[in-house]
Design an enzyme around this catalytic site. Sequence first.
Site, short mmCIF file in Angstrom:
data_model
loop_
_atom_site.label_atom_id
_atom_site.label_comp_id
_atom_site.label_asym_id
_atom_site.label_seq_id
_atom_site.Cartn_x
_atom_site.Cartn_y
_atom_site.Cartn_z
N LYS A 137 21.68 10.33 -3.73
CA LYS A 137 22.44 10.20 -2.49
C LYS A 137 23.70 11.06 -2.56
CE LYS A 137 20.22 6.44 -0.36
NZ LYS A 137 19.88 5.22 -1.08
N LYS A 168 3.24 12.53 0.85
CA LYS A 168 3.39 11.07 0.82
C LYS A 168 3.90 10.58 2.17
CE LYS A 168 6.30 7.52 -1.33
NZ LYS A 168 7.30 6.95 -0.54
N LYS A 210 9.03 7.44 5.99
CA LYS A 210 9.89 7.56 7.18
C LYS A 210 10.73 8.82 7.11
CE LYS A 210 11.71 3.55 6.68
NZ LYS A 210 10.85 2.57 6.04
P1 ADP Z 1 9.85 5.09 3.20
O1 ADP Z 1 9.46 6.13 2.17
O2 ADP Z 1 9.04 5.19 4.44
O3 ADP Z 1 11.37 5.03 3.45
P2 ADP Z 1 10.31 2.75 1.62
O4 ADP Z 1 10.88 3.54 0.50
O5 ADP Z 1 11.21 1.87 2.45
O6 ADP Z 1 9.46 3.70 2.58
O7 ADP Z 1 9.07 1.89 1.08
C1 ADP Z 1 9.07 0.54 0.76
C2 ADP Z 1 7.92 0.35 -0.20
O8 ADP Z 1 6.68 0.73 0.45
C3 ADP Z 1 8.01 1.27 -1.42
O9 ADP Z 1 8.66 0.66 -2.50
C4 ADP Z 1 6.57 1.55 -1.77
O10 ADP Z 1 6.08 0.56 -2.66
C5 ADP Z 1 5.83 1.42 -0.47
N1 ADP Z 1 5.45 2.74 0.08
C6 ADP Z 1 6.15 3.49 0.94
N2 ADP Z 1 5.50 4.62 1.27
C7 ADP Z 1 4.31 4.57 0.58
C8 ADP Z 1 3.18 5.45 0.50
N3 ADP Z 1 3.11 6.58 1.20
N4 ADP Z 1 2.16 5.09 -0.31
C9 ADP Z 1 2.20 3.93 -1.03
N5 ADP Z 1 3.26 3.08 -0.99
C10 ADP Z 1 4.29 3.37 -0.20
#
Ligand code: ADP
Length: 325
Positions: free
Chosen positions: A110, A194, A197
């Site tokens: 960050k 991957k 968001k």
């Molecule tokens: P984002 O990447 O959309 O911000 P987060 O980091 O908030 O998502 O994700 C919360 C949890 O969801 C992560 O700890 C992970 O375990 C799971 N997760 C998020 N994106 C994926 C993905 N593309 N494939 C598998 N698990 C995921």
Amino acid sequence: MRFLTGIQPSGALHLGNYFGAMKPAIELQQQGEAFYFIADYHSMTTLTDAARRRQYTLDVALDFLACGLDPQRCIFWRQSAVPRVTELAWLLSTVTPMGLLERATSYKDKKDKLASGDIEKVNHGLFAYPVLMAADILLFDSNVVPVGKDQKQHLEMTRDIAAKFNQIYGEVFVLPEPRIREEVAVVPGTDGQKMSKSYGNTLELFGEEKALKKKVMSIVSDSRPPAEPKPDAEQNTAIQLLKLVAPPEVYQLWVDKLRAGGTGYGDVKKVLFEHYWNFLAPARTRRAELAANLDYVEQVLQDGAQRAQAVADGVLERARQACGL
Ligand code: ADP
Ligand code: TRP
């Protein structure tokens, strides 16, 4: 066995969240005591819009309950409804070496984003984030913390902080074990990276049909013409997503069709959309019912907070006693 995990309220949940985090959490409800909370205090380190926080928190609650979180089988609450966690965070912060926090990769990332102008500020909350997370975990005598790979270091820090506290003040805290979901494949997004968001490549669990269909039809694929056989069909993003939401025989049928040649990716995407939409149909119905009954949802969260608080009171008192407060 007590499982505990937190989910940040940071926007609409997507298929990656579902297969990577929600589905495993829902399944664990059958295997022990499940403690799940919405990490609204943590979201304050990066999100400063109160209305959005309120909305996202509610969205996470609705999405989770719609997908199968069962208030009879788990304790589900808003982190901020058990504010004792911030007191424990203070106690823990007094035994947390600065160097430990300075080495946290999420903090360093960050800070780098700040340097490149991607975010506006690095606040103390961001620096202290792992201490609050340790408090979340230790406040409930958690045995196992199911998280994604990205949280591994935070779990190690939690164990370090707990061990340090125990060493100074006596055996107060249970040392939690991480359960890292390495086995869950990374769900690809519409651009093949991957799903996340932050990449704007997500397929939401709940959304407007037309918009979601458009997203599915925009999934990247290579430019080989339909007639050409595709021996590497399994590598295709739409096919990989189809595997998650369709029955195995449907998946296999479309892999075979692509391999044989004569099938275009457009057809695969149409089938994918149908299965994606139907896969979520029961949860969509359930979500609409919940959204029309927000008093019930509020009640679930308040009951959860009360039950969580009862556990927290005992542990915090133990910690206070141990350090002479
Ligand atoms: P984002 O990447 O959309 O911000 P987060 O980091 O908030 O998502 O994700 C919360 C949890 O969801 C992560 O700890 C992970 O375990 C799971 N997760 C998020 N994106 C994926 C993905 N593309 N494939 C598998 N698990 C995921
Ligand atoms: N930091 C976690 C994430 O971003 C969320 C979280 C907060 C958490 N407190 C926790 C996860 C305690 C597990 C246990 O995904």
